[in-house]
Motif scaffolding. Structure first.
Motif, short mmCIF file in Angstrom:
data_model
loop_
_atom_site.label_atom_id
_atom_site.label_comp_id
_atom_site.label_asym_id
_atom_site.label_seq_id
_atom_site.Cartn_x
_atom_site.Cartn_y
_atom_site.Cartn_z
N GLN A 100 -13.97 3.28 4.28
CA GLN A 100 -13.38 4.35 5.09
C GLN A 100 -12.07 4.81 4.48
OE1 GLN A 100 -11.89 2.88 8.92
NE2 GLN A 100 -11.38 0.92 7.97
N ILE A 101 -11.63 5.98 4.91
CA ILE A 101 -10.25 6.42 4.73
C ILE A 101 -9.62 6.40 6.11
CG2 ILE A 101 -8.73 8.35 4.17
CD1 ILE A 101 -10.80 9.32 2.17
N LEU A 102 -8.41 5.84 6.22
CA LEU A 102 -7.74 5.88 7.52
C LEU A 102 -6.24 5.93 7.36
CD1 LEU A 102 -7.80 2.45 9.43
CD2 LEU A 102 -7.88 2.65 6.96
N LYS A 103 -5.62 6.58 8.34
CA LYS A 103 -4.17 6.59 8.44
C LYS A 103 -3.72 5.29 9.10
CE LYS A 103 -4.08 11.64 8.90
NZ LYS A 103 -3.69 12.79 9.75
N THR A 104 -2.61 4.78 8.65
CA THR A 104 -2.17 3.45 9.10
C THR A 104 -1.06 3.48 10.14
OG1 THR A 104 -0.60 3.34 7.25
CG2 THR A 104 -2.81 2.45 6.87
N ASP A 105 -0.62 4.67 10.55
CA ASP A 105 0.51 4.78 11.47
C ASP A 105 0.31 3.96 12.75
OD1 ASP A 105 -0.26 7.23 9.94
OD2 ASP A 105 1.76 7.89 10.44
N GLY A 106 -0.91 3.98 13.28
CA GLY A 106 -1.18 3.33 14.55
C GLY A 106 -1.09 1.82 14.51
N ILE A 147 0.83 -1.21 0.00
CA ILE A 147 0.00 0.00 0.00
C ILE A 147 0.86 1.26 0.00
CG2 ILE A 147 -1.64 1.33 1.41
CD1 ILE A 147 -2.73 -1.43 2.35
N GLY A 148 1.94 1.24 0.77
CA GLY A 148 2.79 2.41 0.87
C GLY A 148 2.38 3.31 2.01
N ALA A 149 3.12 4.39 2.19
CA ALA A 149 2.86 5.33 3.27
C ALA A 149 1.64 6.18 2.96
CB ALA A 149 4.08 6.21 3.50
N GLY A 150 1.09 6.75 4.01
CA GLY A 150 -0.05 7.64 3.82
C GLY A 150 -1.36 6.94 4.07
N PRO A 151 -2.45 7.68 4.04
CA PRO A 151 -3.77 7.10 4.30
C PRO A 151 -4.20 6.18 3.17
CG PRO A 151 -4.00 9.36 3.57
CD PRO A 151 -2.53 9.12 3.76
N VAL A 152 -5.11 5.26 3.48
CA VAL A 152 -5.60 4.30 2.51
C VAL A 152 -7.12 4.23 2.61
CG1 VAL A 152 -5.37 2.37 4.13
CG2 VAL A 152 -5.33 1.91 1.66
#
Length: 235
Positions: free
Chosen positions: A175-181, A102-107
């Protein structure tokens, strides 16, 4: 590009969940994966990909497990990246395992077992996404506009869109979500609820309300309701 900017950009990838056993569908999934169950002559996953195509999202990742080769064969000719799971990882674990694709950033994440009647929910999310205030933004279904759903509801939405746990609205599976967590979750197989709990604690989980009709195709009864909903649309 800095990590902060990558975390805040508009998502250009959809993660489509298609790995489950679909046991609630009974005999319908004895010889095929749930995403290939037909609804009005077209596979569930094709209905989901219609939303992706219409919204113009350039990259799609599909996770696979149960009878995954059948899904690969069905989607031959499409530009899709597949994430094969050796075991069922649930939604959170499946997303975490696919991060290298997927890579960095929101998905964007999208369940493959719902039928939508109304505006494209992906387009709605992209129009409303505000990474300054949100770590995730999901589409919510008012219970009166849901078909085939047998749960108790998932969230309560405040006037500003902020979410808390409750039963007034149903998570529609997109949804859109950030994956950092995800890096903070020390499990292999887990639900996205663990990531949402982090965001709820920070006051950064948001939702928008869907104005159309939505059907959960989780069992044979839901399949019949979805087919009727589509037939009513075609009239």
């Amino acid at each position: 590009m800095s990590n902060a900017l990558m975390s805040d950009r508009m998502p250009d990838t959809v993660m489509l969940f298609a790995a489950g056993f679909g046991t609630r569908m009974g005999a319908l999934t004895a010889d095929r994966p749930k995403p290939l169950v037909p609804v009005n002559g077209r596979a569930l996953i094709d209905h989901a990909l219609d939303l992706v195509d219409s919204a113009g999202v350039p990259n799609t990742v599909v996770n696979l497990h149960y009878r995954g080769q059948m899904i690969r064969d069905h989607l031959v000719g499409r530009e899709i990246t597949f994430a094969e799971e050796p075991e069922i990882l649930e939604t959170g674990g499946g997303l975490k395992a696919a991060l290298s694709l997927i890579g960095a950033g929101p998905v964007l994440t999208l369940n493959s077992d719902a039928i939508w009647q109304g505006p494209n929910p992906i387009e709605m999310l992209r129009a409303a996404w505000d990474p300054e205030t949100m770590d995730a933004l999901m589409v919510l279904i008012p219970p009166a506009q849901a078909r085939g759903y047998q749960g108790q509801g998932d969230f309560h939405r405040a006037d500003n869109g902020q979410l808390t746990r409750g039963a007034r609205a149903i998570y529609g599976g997109v949804q859109i979500l950030k994956t950092d967590g995800l890096a903070l979750i020390d499990q292999t197989a887990f639900s996205l609820n663990l990531l949402w709990d982090q965001m709820l604690g920070a006051g950064r989980l948001y939702g928008i309300t869907y104005p159309g009709t939505w059907c959960d195709v989780g069992n044979p009864a839901g399949l019949k309701l979805a087919e009727q909903m589509l037939e009513d649309t075609d009239v």
